[in-house]
Scaffold this motif. Structure first.
Motif, PDB file in Angstrom:
ATOM      1  N   SER A 395     -12.618  -2.561   0.247  1.00 55.04           N
ATOM      2  CA  SER A 395     -11.224  -2.105   0.334  1.00 55.04           C
ATOM      3  C   SER A 395     -10.417  -2.973   1.288  1.00 55.04           C
ATOM      4  N   ILE A 396     -11.056  -3.440   2.350  1.00 54.67           N
ATOM      5  CA  ILE A 396     -10.360  -4.310   3.299  1.00 54.67           C
ATOM      6  C   ILE A 396     -10.067  -5.659   2.658  1.00 54.67           C
ATOM      7  N   THR A 397     -11.048  -6.190   1.916  1.00 50.82           N
ATOM      8  CA  THR A 397     -10.842  -7.464   1.229  1.00 50.82           C
ATOM      9  C   THR A 397      -9.689  -7.360   0.237  1.00 50.82           C
ATOM     10  N   PHE A 398      -9.675  -6.283  -0.553  1.00 50.30           N
ATOM     11  CA  PHE A 398      -8.595  -6.096  -1.523  1.00 50.30           C
ATOM     12  C   PHE A 398      -7.245  -5.949  -0.822  1.00 50.30           C
ATOM     13  N   ASN A 399      -7.238  -5.241   0.297  1.00 51.78           N
ATOM     14  CA  ASN A 399      -6.011  -5.042   1.064  1.00 51.78           C
ATOM     15  C   ASN A 399      -5.477  -6.371   1.581  1.00 51.78           C
ATOM     16  N   VAL A 400      -6.383  -7.201   2.086  1.00 50.70           N
ATOM     17  CA  VAL A 400      -5.990  -8.511   2.610  1.00 50.70           C
ATOM     18  C   VAL A 400      -5.439  -9.394   1.499  1.00 50.70           C
ATOM     19  N   LEU A 401      -6.106  -9.423   0.352  1.00 48.19           N
ATOM     20  CA  LEU A 401      -5.631 -10.225  -0.772  1.00 48.19           C
ATOM     21  C   LEU A 401      -4.258  -9.750  -1.239  1.00 48.19           C
ATOM     22  N   ALA A 402      -4.080  -8.428  -1.286  1.00 50.96           N
ATOM     23  CA  ALA A 402      -2.782  -7.875  -1.685  1.00 50.96           C
ATOM     24  C   ALA A 402      -1.705  -8.236  -0.669  1.00 50.96           C
ATOM     25  N   PHE A 403      -2.070  -8.198   0.610  1.00 52.31           N
ATOM     26  CA  PHE A 403      -1.112  -8.533   1.664  1.00 52.31           C
ATOM     27  C   PHE A 403      -0.630  -9.967   1.520  1.00 52.31           C
ATOM     28  N   ILE A 404      -1.565 -10.898   1.351  1.00 54.32           N
ATOM     29  CA  ILE A 404      -1.195 -12.315   1.267  1.00 54.32           C
ATOM     30  C   ILE A 404      -0.363 -12.575   0.016  1.00 54.32           C
ATOM     31  N   MET A 405      -0.727 -11.943  -1.097  1.00 51.74           N
ATOM     32  CA  MET A 405       0.067 -12.095  -2.314  1.00 51.74           C
ATOM     33  C   MET A 405       1.479 -11.554  -2.100  1.00 51.74           C
ATOM     34  N   ALA A 406       1.581 -10.382  -1.477  1.00 51.84           N
ATOM     35  CA  ALA A 406       2.895  -9.788  -1.213  1.00 51.84           C
ATOM     36  C   ALA A 406       3.699 -10.651  -0.251  1.00 51.84           C
TER      37      ALA A 406
END
Length: 489
Positions: A395-406
């Motif tokens: 979940s942290i990895t997905f959150n980080v990837l979403a953050f950078i994309m955003a």
């Protein structure tokens, strides 16, 4: 009392009222400097402080009188953090308005949100002509903002599930995942002492270099907050090498996870160096400094020491999002300037006062990308991303990837909006990058020797929003604009 409605309105009102009240009290801390230097700005500070204290006090007392549930949910947290920062900036702009330094509300709000978000972008054309009381308030907004982000990192952002901050909580002294709430106050208190202690030490060291107490204190406040507001028009360009080296050291510390700074006080040096994010933080600084320093030596006659000092100063200033300026990096070679621009998307360590994407997110991004290649070869294998030798939750990895994309999506949209307003492309790129990353100086006509005064008011409002967005880790603000946030389910 039973909780009704979508939000715990009166609890939110109570907390926001206390924040506003404290904001007014901080304004009064500037009065001794206003009286001592006799610049006549004490009236603006008293008037602004009185209005702010009264407004916050009324809101807090009325909420207490009405009564509220102690239940605190995630939605309440998002509202308190986002609206709290915006209201702090609203009331914080009153001293500028009443002193007529910034007669335009857009200018006053821009300067204030730049302070509270520790960005350091300014619309003041002659800083040295501003009253010393108001100028101290300008520096104090950054110190308050830096102190506030530590509270967010410890107590609020992990609770809201903001990617990267959970890793900070896992390492913070006194905090364990199963006993988070009881230890928050203890941890926040320790980190505040570190924050205040480093501010005091830096003030003393700057004074030993010939700075007055007033200027030393102002620069210590804005250094530890990674804010970059200076009391001089040319920022740090005319400072002695000694003072510049002191600023370099404390910018480096301010961009470091404050848990590691606590470990430094405890002489736990092994724990510091074993931190993976810290290693990459130092490696990036060293590599960028070497590349730029060599370039300056080869293309100028400044000498080796001066060239590498300017390179080191600007690299640390940008990567920690402090924004102090010792040299005009846009006048360097395109290669050196491009390195500085790329560093604007780096950021310091999680759990520091620095803004930006943060080193830890880049580490997780690169590790996950590399492991994805392995997964292509071994599709059935379970290969977790590891950080500091431990597997981190998916979940942290997905959150980080979403953050950078955003982050980069907002960066692109911001450039389009600024261009539509009529700002030239290079300035739009620089202004959006530096505002979203909470850095201060950019490129184009908002570079290190320029400011933001010439931009249209609408552009200043857009950049003000980007500063807030970047400071609060994107999702904290973005989620408020989604329809499911306002749903009862």
């Amino acid at each position: 009392m039973q909780r009704k409605g979508l939000f715990n309105i009166w609890l939110i009102c109570r907390i926001l009222g206390i924040l506003i009240l404290l904001n007014g009290v901080f304004m009064l801390f500037c009065l001794p400097f206003a009286f001592y230097f006799g610049d006549g700005d004490w009236e603006a500070l008293v008037k602004a402080g009185a209005i702010t204290i009264f407004s916050g006090g009324i809101a807090s007392l009325y909420a207490r009188k009405v009564g509220y549930s102690q239940e605190f949910r995630k939605k309440d947290g998002y509202i308190i953090v986002s609206l709290g920062w915006a209201l702090m900036a609203f009331f914080g702009s009153l001293p500028y308005l009443f002193s007529e330094i910034n007669p335009s509300f857009a200018d006053a709000y821009f300067e204030t949100i730049s302070g509270f978000s520790t960005t350091g972008a300014s619309i003041l054309n002659d800083i040295e002509s501003v009253g010393k009381g108001i100028l101290f308030w300008r520096s104090l907004t950054q110190w308050i903002g830096g102190m506030g982000i530590i509270v967010l990192a410890v107590a609020v952002l992990p609770f809201l599930g903001i990617g990267g901050m959970q890793l900070f909580v896992a390492e913070a002294p006194g905090i364990t995942p199963d006993k988070l709430q009881p230890r928050i106050k203890e941890t926040a208190r320790r980190l505040w002492w570190v924050y205040a202690g480093l501010t005091g030490v830096e003030t003393i060291l700057l004074m030993t270099g010939g700075m007055s107490f007033y200027n030393a204190l102002n620069h210590a406040l804005t250094t530890m907050a990674t804010g970059g507001f200076s009391t001089f028009n040319d920022s740090a360009a005319s400072f002695s090498p000694y003072i510049q080296y002191i600023l370099i050291i404390f910018m480096l510390l301010a961009g470091t996870n404050f848990t590691l700074n606590y470990f430094l006080f405890k002489r736990m040096f092994k724990a510091i160096w074993n931190n993976e994010e810290y290693k990459y933080y130092i490696y990036v600084i060293a590599l960028a400094t070497f590349a730029i320093g060599v370039t300056i030596v080869m293309t100028t006659d400044l000498g080796v020491e001066k060239s590498f000092r300017d390179a080191l100063f600007q690299v640390i200033s940008i990567i920690t999002t402090t924004g102090f300026v010792s040299a005009d990096y846009t006048a360097w070679t395109p290669f050196a300037t491009m390195i500085i621009f790329v560093l604007m998307f780096s950021g310091g360590m999680a759990g520091s006062t620095a803004g930006g994407v943060k080193i830890v997110r880049h580490i997780i991004l690169f590790k996950n990308s590399f492991l994805e290649l392995k997964r292509q070869l071994h599709p059935t294998a379970i290969i977790p991303v590891r950080f500091n030798g431990k597997a981190i939750k998916g979940s942290i990895t997905f959150n980080v990837l979403a953050f950078i994309m955003a982050y980069f999506l907002i960066f692109g949209i911001g450039i389009l909006v600024m261009s539509a307003i009529g700002v030239d492309l290079m300035t739009s790129i620089g202004a959006v990058a530096t505002s979203l990353g909470n850095i201060g100086p950019g490129i184009g006509t908002v570079g290190p020797v320029d400011n933001f005064a010439h931009l249209p008011d609408l552009a200043k409002w857009v950049l003000s929003f980007l500063m807030l967005l970047g400071r609060l880790e994107l999702f904290t603000v973005m989620i408020i604009f989604t329809p499911y946030f306002w749903s009862r389910f």
